[in-house]
Design an enzyme around this catalytic site. Structure first.
Site, mmCIF file in Angstrom:
data_model
loop_
_atom_site.group_PDB
_atom_site.id
_atom_site.type_symbol
_atom_site.label_atom_id
_atom_site.label_comp_id
_atom_site.label_asym_id
_atom_site.label_seq_id
_atom_site.Cartn_x
_atom_site.Cartn_y
_atom_site.Cartn_z
ATOM 1 C CG HIS A 35 -3.560 -3.288 3.440
ATOM 2 N ND1 HIS A 35 -2.497 -2.898 4.234
ATOM 3 C CD2 HIS A 35 -4.136 -2.160 3.005
ATOM 4 C CE1 HIS A 35 -2.447 -1.578 4.273
ATOM 5 N NE2 HIS A 35 -3.429 -1.101 3.543
ATOM 6 C CD GLU A 55 -1.120 -6.001 5.694
ATOM 7 O OE1 GLU A 55 -0.970 -6.376 4.510
ATOM 8 O OE2 GLU A 55 -1.162 -4.798 6.024
ATOM 9 C CB CYS A 112 -0.988 -0.032 1.170
ATOM 10 S SG CYS A 112 -2.305 1.194 1.003
#
Lengths: 199, 253
Positions: A178, A180, A79
Site C-alpha cells: 500500500h 498510500e 494490493c
C-alpha cells in the site's frame, strides 16, 4: 489530468485520494465499472476488500476497462487492485482483468495475513529509481503468481515465500503493498507514477 | 523480511485525545490528527485510536476525527471501541480506518468477526483481547476490563482467528498502566497458539520493555502509549534500541 479511482465500496479511500490529489490532478471516485475507464487519464484500482466481491463489482464493466487499458490508459492497481489485474484468484470466484497472465494464490507463511512493513527487494523499474521505496506497508493474505516473470520489477519475501511486490506492463503498474500507507516515500511513488504517465 | 512494528495508541474521547494532560509542553496535544501525524513523522509504524467515549454522541465524533486524520496520515490507522456489527466496521473503514478492532462485541457474538472478514477481508479485522492472569492461565475480560468472562484467553484467541480475525491486539490488564513490562508469558502463549500477527499491549515502561516483548515475547508488534505521551521516551529512541538489538525494523530518515 483526471484520475479515476474505481470504488468497489469496500474500504478506506481517504489516504489514497489525498496521495493522488495535486495541483495538476483532479481525482474522482467512480462506483460504476462501465464508467470507470471512460473520460479519464488514469485509472486506479484501490486495495481494500476481497477478490470475489471486487470481481463481481467489476464484472459489468470488465471488458470496457480491459479495452481501455489495452488502448493505453495508464492504470495503477494497489494490493487487491493489483490482483484484479491478473486472471483469477484462489480467494474467490470471478475473473480479473487478465492484463498479467497468472493466478492469485494464498500466501504461505508462518503468519498470514502478512501485516506490516516489508522490504522491497531487487527493484528494477524506472519508477522505483525515481521514487525509491526500500520498505513498504503490506496487508494481504494472497499474492500474485505471474506466468510472465519479466513483468515483475520488484519482490518481497514473507517467511519462505518470495512474491511479486511490483509488476508492470507498459503503463499498467501493480503493487502488492500500500503506497498510500507507506508514509512519505510511498506517497512519493504515487506522485512519480502520475508524473510518468502524465508526461 | 517483515519488520517488527511499533504501534502508537491514542485514547480518544469525544474527539479529543485524553491522557494528554501530561503532555504539558505541547499545545496541540489534545488533537488526535496533530498527534497522529506527529508520531508518523517520528517513525511510528501504525496508529491506533481507541475510543473510550461513554455515549453514542461522543462516539459519533470519532468517525469525523478518523476522516480528518486519514487525509493527513500516510501510515495505517486502526479504530477500536464500541464496534458492534459489520456495519459499524464498514462505517469505520469508510471514514478512514484501515483496520477495526472488536472486543466485547466479539465475545457476545463471534460471528461479527466472520461477517466483517467476509465483507472486508481478514487483514482489517483485529480481535482485541483483554486478559487477566489467574491460577493456571488468563481469563478474558470485556467492557474495558470491568466484566470477567469464563473464556480462557489463549483458547479465545484461537477461536477469534477461526472466526476470521486477521490480527490479535492482546492487552494484559495486570500490566496495563504499570510500566513494569509486557506480560511476556501471555504474549508467548497466544503467539504460539495462533498464526496471525500479535500486537502486544500493556506494561511498556521503557524502550527495553518493547525490545523484550518483540524478542522473547514473540510479538509481531508492540503497542506503546503512556511513555510516549509523557515524553519519557520517543518512537525514534525505541527504534534505535530495537535496531541495535538486531531486530528488523523500519527506520525513518
Amino acid at each position: 489530468m483526471k484520475v479515476t479511482i474505481f470504488d468497489y465500496g469496500a474500504g478506506n479511500l481517504h489516504s489514497l485520494l489525498k496521495a493522488l490529489a495535486g495541483d495538476d490532478c483532479r481525482v474522482e471516485t467512480q462506483t460504476d465499472p462501465s464508467l470507470a475507464a471512460k473520460d479519464t487519464d488514469v485509472l486506479v484500482l484501490p486495495g481494500v476488500g476481497a477478490f470475489g466481491h471486487a470481481a463481481a463489482r467489476l464484472a459489468p464493466g470488465r471488458d470496457a476497462v480491459r479495452a481501455a487499458i489495452d488502448a493505453g490508459l495508464p492504470c495503477l492497481g494497489i494490493c487487491l487492485g493489483m490482483q484484479l489485474l491478473f486472471d483469477a484468484s484462489d480467494e474467490g470466484p470471478g475473473i480479473g482483468l487478465g492484463v498479467f497472465p497468472g493466478r492469485v494464490r494464498k500466501l504461505e507463511g508462518e503468519r498470514v495475513p502478512q501485516i506490516g512493513w516489508n522490504t522491497i527487494e531487487n527493484a528494477l523499474d524506472p519508477l522505483l529509481d525515481a521514487a525509491p521505496l526500500p520498505i513498504a506497508y503490506y496487508a494481504n493474505s494472497y499474492v500474485c503468481d505471474p506466468i510472465d516473470i519479466p513483468s515483475v520489477r520488484a519482490w518481497s519475501t514473507h517467511g519462505s515465500t518470495t512474491f511479486p511486490a511490483f509488476v508492470r506492463a507498459e503503463r499498467t503498474v501493480g503493487v502488492q503493498f500500500h503506497p498510500e500507507k507507506s508514509s512519505r516515500s510511498g506517497v512519493e511513488l504515487i506522485r512519480a507514477f502520475l508524473r510518468e504517465v502524465g508526461s | 523480511m517483515l519488520a517488527r512494528r511499533v504501534v502508537v495508541c491514542l485514547d480518544v474521547q469525544g474527539g479529543r485525545v485524553v491522557k494528554g494532560e501530561r503532555f504539558v509542553h505541547l499545545r496541540e496535544v489534545g488533537d488526535p490528527v496533530e498527534l497522529a501525524t506527529r508520531y508518523e513523522a517520528e517513525g511510528a509504524d501504525e496508529i491506533v485510536f481507541l475510543d473510550i467515549s461513554a455515549t453514542a454522541d461522543e462516539r459519533a465524533t470519532l468517525l469525523d476525527v478518523a476522516r480528518r486524520t486519514a487525509e493527513r496520515l500516510f501510515i495505517p490507522l486502526t479504530l477500536g471501541g464500541g464496534v458492534r456489527t459489520a456495519d459499524d466496521v464498514s462505517r469505520a473503514l469508510r471514514a478512514g480506518a484501515d483496520k477495526v478492532s472488536i472486543n466485547s462485541a466479539a465475545v457476545a457474538r463471534p460471528e461479527v468477526l466472520t461477517e466483517s472478514a467476509a465483507r472486508f477481508g481478514a487483514q482489517c479485522v483485529v480481535a482485541s483481547i483483554d486478559a487477566r492472569r489467574e491460577a493456571g492461565g488468563w481469563k478474558v475480560y470485556t467492557h474495558g476490563g470491568r466484566t470477567r468472562t469464563e473464556l480462557d484467553a489463549v483458547e479465545w484467541a484461537r477461536a477469534c482467528v477461526a472466526h476470521g480475525a486477521g490480527e490479535i491486539l492482546l492487552t494484559s490488564i495486570d500490566r496495563d498502566g504499570t510500566r513494569s513490562g509486557y506480560d511476556l508469558e501471555l504474549t508467548r502463549a497466544v503467539s504460539a497458539a495462533v498464526d496471525v500477527p500479535i500486537v502486544a499491549s500493556g506494561g511498556a515502561g521503557s524502550a527495553n520493555d518493547v525490545r523484550e516483548v518483540l524478542e522473547s515475547g514473540n510479538a509481531d508488534a508492540a503497542l506503546v502509549a503512556g511513555i510516549l505521551h509523557d515524553g519519557s521516551t520517543t518512537v525514534g529512541a525505541i527504534k534505535q534500541l530495537l535496531a541495535a538489538a538486531g531486530l528488523p525494523i523500519r527506520l525513518v530518515a
